[in-house]
Design a protein around this motif. Structure first.
Motif, mmCIF file in Angstrom:
data_model
loop_
_atom_site.group_PDB
_atom_site.id
_atom_site.type_symbol
_atom_site.label_atom_id
_atom_site.label_comp_id
_atom_site.label_asym_id
_atom_site.label_seq_id
_atom_site.Cartn_x
_atom_site.Cartn_y
_atom_site.Cartn_z
ATOM 1 N N ALA A 122 30.637 23.041 19.226
ATOM 2 C CA ALA A 122 31.051 24.421 18.960
ATOM 3 C C ALA A 122 32.083 24.835 19.994
ATOM 4 C CB ALA A 122 29.850 25.362 19.048
ATOM 5 N N ASP A 123 32.908 25.806 19.606
ATOM 6 C CA ASP A 123 33.833 26.399 20.565
ATOM 7 C C ASP A 123 33.088 27.558 21.235
ATOM 8 O OD1 ASP A 123 35.728 27.744 21.977
ATOM 9 O OD2 ASP A 123 37.229 27.756 20.362
ATOM 10 N N ALA A 124 32.795 27.380 22.511
ATOM 11 C CA ALA A 124 31.938 28.350 23.194
ATOM 12 C C ALA A 124 32.649 29.664 23.514
ATOM 13 C CB ALA A 124 31.396 27.727 24.484
ATOM 14 N N GLN A 128 25.051 32.112 16.730
ATOM 15 C CA GLN A 128 24.481 31.257 15.669
ATOM 16 C C GLN A 128 23.651 30.119 16.240
ATOM 17 O OE1 GLN A 128 27.391 29.594 13.082
ATOM 18 N NE2 GLN A 128 26.848 30.978 11.402
ATOM 19 N N LEU A 129 24.095 29.610 17.386
ATOM 20 C CA LEU A 129 23.370 28.488 17.999
ATOM 21 C C LEU A 129 22.106 28.945 18.723
ATOM 22 C CD1 LEU A 129 26.341 26.474 19.511
ATOM 23 C CD2 LEU A 129 24.894 25.836 17.583
ATOM 24 N N ALA A 141 28.465 37.150 28.501
ATOM 25 C CA ALA A 141 28.168 38.476 29.056
ATOM 26 C C ALA A 141 27.985 39.475 27.920
ATOM 27 C CB ALA A 141 29.286 38.913 29.999
ATOM 28 N N GLU A 142 28.820 39.336 26.888
ATOM 29 C CA GLU A 142 28.681 40.207 25.703
ATOM 30 C C GLU A 142 27.318 40.015 25.052
ATOM 31 O OE1 GLU A 142 30.851 42.411 24.204
ATOM 32 O OE2 GLU A 142 32.122 42.245 25.997
ATOM 33 N N LEU A 143 26.802 38.792 25.144
ATOM 34 C CA LEU A 143 25.486 38.500 24.538
ATOM 35 C C LEU A 143 24.340 38.869 25.477
ATOM 36 C CD1 LEU A 143 26.202 34.975 22.970
ATOM 37 C CD2 LEU A 143 25.989 37.138 21.764
#
Ligand code: ATP
Length: 222
Positions: free
Chosen positions: A57-59, A67-68, A95-97
């Motif tokens: 995935a592109d982190a 999703q992961l 940080a957003e998560l």
């Protein structure tokens, strides 16, 4: 219940370069459940043979991380080094998560500053830290060396002749050399705490603590 609440042992490692894959392997050996992420298909394929969970995935994409299930991890390590943009954008997405512990690898002081300002809680400098440690090992006779900041270090050193044959109480290494001998390994034995009655023999290895210059001077005696 999310993994963040249920199980603290999970750690996500993003970027499977040399540093990231060593880190992911060590964490797995320490018994942690590791989710490894890399955007490169070949790296993912290679590491899926050695690690339990490796995904491509592109982190930098917050949606992909969500999703992961990265949002369920308390600890996430951004092990990307060379690509400053990818490392910064990944930390920003984490940080957003609201990931509670974001560890990020920096390759320079400015990189570290940016990582801190976009939300990294811990910034690590593997190359700088290893370089510094190895320099000490090369120029002194230390067998191992860890610096803790505030001019405090611990080293593993061969015992100098001057400390052989009499109890530490009599030899008073703290007064003579300014270092504290905290542990000792006599030949063929295990490491034990050192105490005033400890008698070192030729070939013993000691663990000493003190300020960096004193520890270094002590290591040169051997
Ligand atoms: P090392 O020194 O650890 O070998 P490096 O500095 O040579 O790393 P980097 O560019 O830091 O190489 O990349 C490390 C890994 O991070 C690579 O496997 C790369 O595919 C991965 N990576 C880079 N950008 C991203 C991204 N946006 N998402 C996921 N993985 C990424």
């Amino acid at each position: 219940m999310s993994a963040r609440n249920a199980d603290d042992s999970g750690i996500a490692v993003i970027g499977l370069g040399r540093f990231g894959c060593h880190l992911a392997t060590s964490l797995t050996q320490l018994g942690h459940d590791v989710l490894a992420i890399d955007r490169d298909a070949d790296r993912v394929q290679k590491w899926s043979r050695h690690l339990d969970r490796v995904v491509q995935a592109d982190a930098t994409e917050e949606g992909a991380l969500r999703q992961l299930g990265v949002v369920d991890f308390r600890r996430v390590v951004v092990a990307i080094g060379a690509s400053l943009e990818a490392s910064v954008l990944t930390v920003l997405a984490l940080a957003e998560l609201d990931v509670p512990q974001i560890w990020a690898r920096a390759t320079s002081d400015k990189h570290a500053l940016i990582l801190g300002s976009v939300g990294a809680h811990h910034v690590i400098f593997p190359e700088a830290e290893t370089g510094e440690r190895v320099a000490h090992l090369i120029v002194s006779k230390m067998l191992d060396f860890i610096e803790f900041g505030d001019d405090f270090a611990i080293a593993k050193v061969r015992v100098p002749d001057a400390l052989v044959g009499r109890p530490l109480r009599e030899l008073a290494p703290a007064e003579r050399y300014g270092v504290m001998i905290v542990g000792a390994k006599l030949p063929g034995e295990r490491f034990r705490y050192a105490d005033p009655a400890t008698v070192l023999t030729t070939g013993s290895v000691v663990v000493v603590e003190g300020n960096i210059a004193q520890v270094q001077r002590f290591a040169m005696l051997g």
